[in-house]
Motif scaffolding. Structure first.
Motif, PDB file in Angstrom:
ATOM      1  N   HIS A  56      37.251  36.897  44.379  1.00  0.00           N
ATOM      2  CA  HIS A  56      36.687  37.991  43.574  1.00  0.00           C
ATOM      3  C   HIS A  56      37.590  38.214  42.371  1.00  0.00           C
ATOM      4  CE1 HIS A  56      39.537  40.106  46.180  1.00  0.00           C
ATOM      5  NE2 HIS A  56      39.468  41.175  45.395  1.00  0.00           N
ATOM      6  N   GLY A  57      37.203  39.174  41.527  1.00  0.00           N
ATOM      7  CA  GLY A  57      37.840  39.280  40.227  1.00  0.00           C
ATOM      8  C   GLY A  57      38.934  40.307  40.067  1.00  0.00           C
ATOM      9  N   VAL A  83      33.485  38.041  36.799  1.00  0.00           N
ATOM     10  CA  VAL A  83      34.291  37.375  35.775  1.00  0.00           C
ATOM     11  C   VAL A  83      35.103  38.383  34.964  1.00  0.00           C
ATOM     12  CG1 VAL A  83      32.516  37.333  33.969  1.00  0.00           C
ATOM     13  CG2 VAL A  83      34.268  35.533  34.045  1.00  0.00           C
ATOM     14  N   ALA A  84      34.603  39.626  34.870  1.00  0.00           N
ATOM     15  CA  ALA A  84      35.365  40.705  34.252  1.00  0.00           C
ATOM     16  C   ALA A  84      35.813  41.660  35.348  1.00  0.00           C
ATOM     17  CB  ALA A  84      34.521  41.447  33.218  1.00  0.00           C
ATOM     18  N   ASP A  85      37.103  41.934  35.430  1.00  0.00           N
ATOM     19  CA  ASP A  85      37.642  42.800  36.474  1.00  0.00           C
ATOM     20  C   ASP A  85      37.304  44.252  36.171  1.00  0.00           C
ATOM     21  OD1 ASP A  85      39.093  44.024  38.467  1.00  0.00           O
ATOM     22  OD2 ASP A  85      41.043  43.652  37.549  1.00  0.00           O
ATOM     23  N   ASN A  86      36.625  44.895  37.116  1.00  0.00           N
ATOM     24  CA  ASN A  86      36.228  46.284  36.879  1.00  0.00           C
ATOM     25  C   ASN A  86      37.371  47.280  37.061  1.00  0.00           C
ATOM     26  OD1 ASN A  86      36.443  46.460  39.705  1.00  0.00           O
ATOM     27  ND2 ASN A  86      34.253  46.123  40.008  1.00  0.00           N
ATOM     28  N   LEU A  87      38.556  46.802  37.438  1.00  0.00           N
ATOM     29  CA  LEU A  87      39.719  47.681  37.542  1.00  0.00           C
ATOM     30  C   LEU A  87      40.642  47.553  36.339  1.00  0.00           C
ATOM     31  CD1 LEU A  87      40.675  47.327  41.323  1.00  0.00           C
ATOM     32  CD2 LEU A  87      39.353  49.130  40.228  1.00  0.00           C
ATOM     33  N   SER A  88      40.965  46.336  35.957  1.00  0.00           N
ATOM     34  CA  SER A  88      41.925  46.132  34.865  1.00  0.00           C
ATOM     35  C   SER A  88      41.262  45.945  33.509  1.00  0.00           C
ATOM     36  CB  SER A  88      42.800  44.909  35.157  1.00  0.00           C
ATOM     37  OG  SER A  88      42.022  43.724  35.078  1.00  0.00           O
ATOM     38  N   ASP A  94      36.260  33.115  29.263  1.00  0.00           N
ATOM     39  CA  ASP A  94      36.504  31.980  28.373  1.00  0.00           C
ATOM     40  C   ASP A  94      36.997  30.736  29.105  1.00  0.00           C
ATOM     41  OD1 ASP A  94      38.833  33.602  28.813  1.00  0.00           O
ATOM     42  OD2 ASP A  94      39.886  32.425  27.304  1.00  0.00           O
ATOM     43  N   ILE A  95      37.434  30.880  30.355  1.00  0.00           N
ATOM     44  CA  ILE A  95      37.944  29.710  31.073  1.00  0.00           C
ATOM     45  C   ILE A  95      37.224  29.470  32.401  1.00  0.00           C
ATOM     46  CG2 ILE A  95      40.249  29.833  30.049  1.00  0.00           C
ATOM     47  CD1 ILE A  95      41.243  31.106  32.671  1.00  0.00           C
ATOM     48  N   ALA A  96      36.253  30.317  32.740  1.00  0.00           N
ATOM     49  CA  ALA A  96      35.682  30.266  34.085  1.00  0.00           C
ATOM     50  C   ALA A  96      34.432  29.407  34.181  1.00  0.00           C
ATOM     51  CB  ALA A  96      35.359  31.676  34.572  1.00  0.00           C
TER      52      ALA A  96
END
Length: 199
Positions: A56-57, A83-88, A94-96
């Motif tokens: 997970h992300g 792919v976008a972390d909902n915490l940070s 771009d790399i996934a």
């Protein structure tokens, strides 16, 4: 298959290195931090990282992904919903590369089957290889991942835990935090899995 467990960061996230013992190539799962430690372990064991797989992300599972990818060139795989972390607020877009339910990712003799197990995050995945379940933050020994973060869902977690509990046979469970366990043990003693089965 040989598995190295590397707890990293103050969160003691379990980063796993999975080795093909014939080729000495390796898959790195959830490199959450301490890229120097991970890279040193790879070097000390004579391993070449060929894949980076993410359950997970959240940042405590992905913090070392970018430097590890840059150092090794290993492709990165994650569920698109995470792919976008909902915490940070960080993103690996771009790399996934993206995988989803039922997909497989293969390196040499190792094949990882993807199960999408939302609950902790929408894109949480469990990765199955041989008789081993890399459970991320879906299933822990005696517990499960939190569902009170953004994107979390207790209803989805229950559905995911029930699905895991109903899998045939036994599995060695390597979670994202804490100690290893087995699916048979969790079916019997894990209160969250038992609750999910009874719903």
């Amino acid at each position: 298959m040989k598995i190295y467990s590397l707890p990293v960061s103050d969160y003691e996230t379990n980063c796993y290195i999975v080795e093909d013992e014939t080729t000495k190539n390796a898959v790195v799962i959830d490199p959450g931090a301490e890229e120097d430690f991970i890279l040193r372990t790879l070097k000390d064991e004579g391993l070449t990282a060929k894949l980076i797989l993410l359950t997970h992300g959240h940042f405590d599972h992905t913090g070392a992904v970018r430097p590890l990818h840059e150092a090794t060139g290993a492709p990165v795989w994650i569920h698109e919903k995470d792919v976008a972390d909902n915490l940070s607020g960080t993103s690996l877009k771009d790399i996934a590369n993206f995988y989803d339910e039922g997909d497989t990712v293969t390196m040499d003799s190792l094949t990882f089957k993807v199960m999408n197990t939302p609950g902790h995050t929408p894109g949480s995945c469990v990765l199955l290889c041989d008789n081993v379940m890399f459970a991320g933050d879906t299933l822990f020994a005696g517990s499960c991942g939190r569902t009170d973060f953004p994107g979390g869902s207790w209803q989805q977690m229950c559905a995911s835990l029930k699905r895991l509990a109903e899998m045939e046979g036994d599995w060695r469970v390597l979670p994202g935090h804490m100690n290893a366990t087995s699916l048979s043990r969790e079916r019997m003693i894990n209160p969250f899995m038992i609750e999910a089965l009874n719903q």
